[in-house]
Scaffold this motif. Structure first.
Motif, short mmCIF file in Angstrom:
data_model
loop_
_atom_site.label_atom_id
_atom_site.label_comp_id
_atom_site.label_asym_id
_atom_site.label_seq_id
_atom_site.Cartn_x
_atom_site.Cartn_y
_atom_site.Cartn_z
N TRP A 296 3.48 -11.51 -8.21
CA TRP A 296 2.84 -10.25 -7.83
C TRP A 296 1.89 -9.84 -8.95
CZ3 TRP A 296 3.07 -7.84 -3.20
CH2 TRP A 296 4.12 -8.15 -2.33
N PHE A 297 0.71 -9.45 -8.55
CA PHE A 297 -0.29 -8.95 -9.48
C PHE A 297 -0.78 -7.61 -8.95
CE2 PHE A 297 -1.18 -12.69 -12.17
CZ PHE A 297 -0.48 -13.65 -11.47
N ARG A 298 -1.49 -6.86 -9.80
CA ARG A 298 -2.05 -5.60 -9.32
C ARG A 298 -3.36 -5.32 -10.02
NH1 ARG A 298 2.28 -1.28 -12.02
NH2 ARG A 298 1.60 -1.53 -14.20
N ARG A 299 -4.20 -4.57 -9.30
CA ARG A 299 -5.48 -4.14 -9.87
C ARG A 299 -5.59 -2.65 -9.70
NH1 ARG A 299 -9.61 -7.27 -7.51
NH2 ARG A 299 -9.77 -8.61 -9.36
N ALA A 300 -5.59 -1.94 -10.82
CA ALA A 300 -5.76 -0.50 -10.82
C ALA A 300 -7.25 -0.18 -10.79
CB ALA A 300 -5.10 0.11 -12.06
N PRO A 301 -7.60 1.01 -10.34
CA PRO A 301 -9.01 1.38 -10.30
C PRO A 301 -9.69 1.23 -11.66
CG PRO A 301 -7.70 2.99 -9.12
CD PRO A 301 -6.72 2.06 -9.80
N GLY A 302 -10.79 0.50 -11.68
CA GLY A 302 -11.55 0.33 -12.91
C GLY A 302 -10.95 -0.62 -13.91
N LYS A 303 -9.91 -1.34 -13.52
CA LYS A 303 -9.25 -2.26 -14.46
C LYS A 303 -9.22 -3.67 -13.91
CE LYS A 303 -6.28 1.20 -16.66
NZ LYS A 303 -4.88 1.53 -17.07
N PRO B 3 2.24 7.54 -11.64
CA PRO B 3 0.82 7.41 -11.28
C PRO B 3 0.16 6.19 -11.89
CG PRO B 3 1.34 9.69 -11.73
CD PRO B 3 2.57 8.90 -12.09
N GLU B 4 0.67 5.73 -13.04
CA GLU B 4 0.10 4.54 -13.68
C GLU B 4 0.35 3.27 -12.88
OE1 GLU B 4 -0.02 7.77 -16.09
OE2 GLU B 4 1.89 6.91 -15.38
N ASP B 5 1.22 3.33 -11.90
CA ASP B 5 1.48 2.17 -11.04
C ASP B 5 0.52 2.12 -9.85
OD1 ASP B 5 4.91 2.89 -11.62
OD2 ASP B 5 3.78 1.21 -12.47
N THR B 6 -0.33 3.11 -9.72
CA THR B 6 -1.31 3.11 -8.63
C THR B 6 -2.24 1.92 -8.76
OG1 THR B 6 -1.25 5.51 -8.34
CG2 THR B 6 -3.24 4.38 -7.62
N ALA B 7 -2.31 1.13 -7.71
CA ALA B 7 -3.11 -0.10 -7.74
C ALA B 7 -3.05 -0.77 -6.38
CB ALA B 7 -2.57 -1.06 -8.81
N VAL B 8 -3.90 -1.77 -6.23
CA VAL B 8 -3.76 -2.70 -5.11
C VAL B 8 -2.87 -3.83 -5.60
CG1 VAL B 8 -4.91 -4.27 -3.53
CG2 VAL B 8 -6.01 -2.11 -4.19
N TYR B 9 -1.82 -4.10 -4.85
CA TYR B 9 -0.85 -5.12 -5.23
C TYR B 9 -1.08 -6.39 -4.41
CZ TYR B 9 1.74 -1.86 -8.12
OH TYR B 9 2.11 -1.00 -9.12
N TYR B 10 -1.15 -7.50 -5.11
CA TYR B 10 -1.40 -8.79 -4.48
C TYR B 10 -0.23 -9.73 -4.72
CZ TYR B 10 -6.27 -7.22 -4.79
OH TYR B 10 -7.45 -6.52 -4.69
N CYS B 11 0.12 -10.50 -3.70
CA CYS B 11 1.06 -11.58 -3.96
C CYS B 11 0.27 -12.89 -4.00
CB CYS B 11 2.19 -11.64 -2.94
SG CYS B 11 1.74 -12.23 -1.31
N ALA B 12 0.83 -13.85 -4.68
CA ALA B 12 0.15 -15.12 -4.89
C ALA B 12 1.17 -16.24 -4.97
CB ALA B 12 -0.69 -15.07 -6.16
N ALA B 13 0.72 -17.44 -4.67
CA ALA B 13 1.61 -18.60 -4.67
C ALA B 13 1.03 -19.71 -5.53
CB ALA B 13 1.80 -19.12 -3.24
#
Length: 122
Positions: free
Chosen positions: A36-43, A88-98
């Motif tokens: 699992w990865f995540r991308r927060a706004p602007g990061k 709130p710091e966990d706000t992000a788009v969460y991606y799963c990957a293989a």
């Protein structure tokens, strides 16, 4: 090819919990480690957690250790991310990957889902 579809994101308040799911389809007969990865706004996108294909080993980013738990059900071709004590710091788009190569870096992962939005309000 492996297709990954995330679900379970949403809008929650600080302190709440969410469970994300990632369903795999296609050539799932291989022994894929999942992350699992995540991308927060602007990061930049960052590593969150990973689990080996057998489920015997896991890895977590320091920022989520003790709050998030990764698990998998190979019979259902599904990986989960239980997220507790959200902030709130966990706000992000969460991606799963293989990947077939165990690791915590993005470049190690070949297949990616489209992501699911998690928004935590204060």
């Amino acid at each position: 090819q492996v297709q990954l579809v995330e679900s379970g994101g949403g809008l929650v308040q600080a302190g709440d919990s969410l469970r994300l799911s990632c369903a795999a389809s296609g050539r799932t007969s291989g022994s894929y480690h999942m992350g699992w990865f995540r991308r927060a706004p602007g990061k930049e996108r960052e590593f969150v957690s990973a689990i080996t294909w057998s489920g015997s080993s896991t890895s977590y980013a320091d920022s989520v250790k003790g709050r998030f738990t990764i698990s998998r059900d190979n019979a259902k071709n599904t990986v989960y991310l239980q997220m507790n004590s959200l902030s709130p710091e966990d706000t992000a788009v969460y991606y799963c990957a293989a990947t077939t190569n165990w690791g915590t870096r993005e470049y190690a992962y070949r297949y990616w889902g489209q992501g699911t939005q998690v928004t935590v309000s204060s």
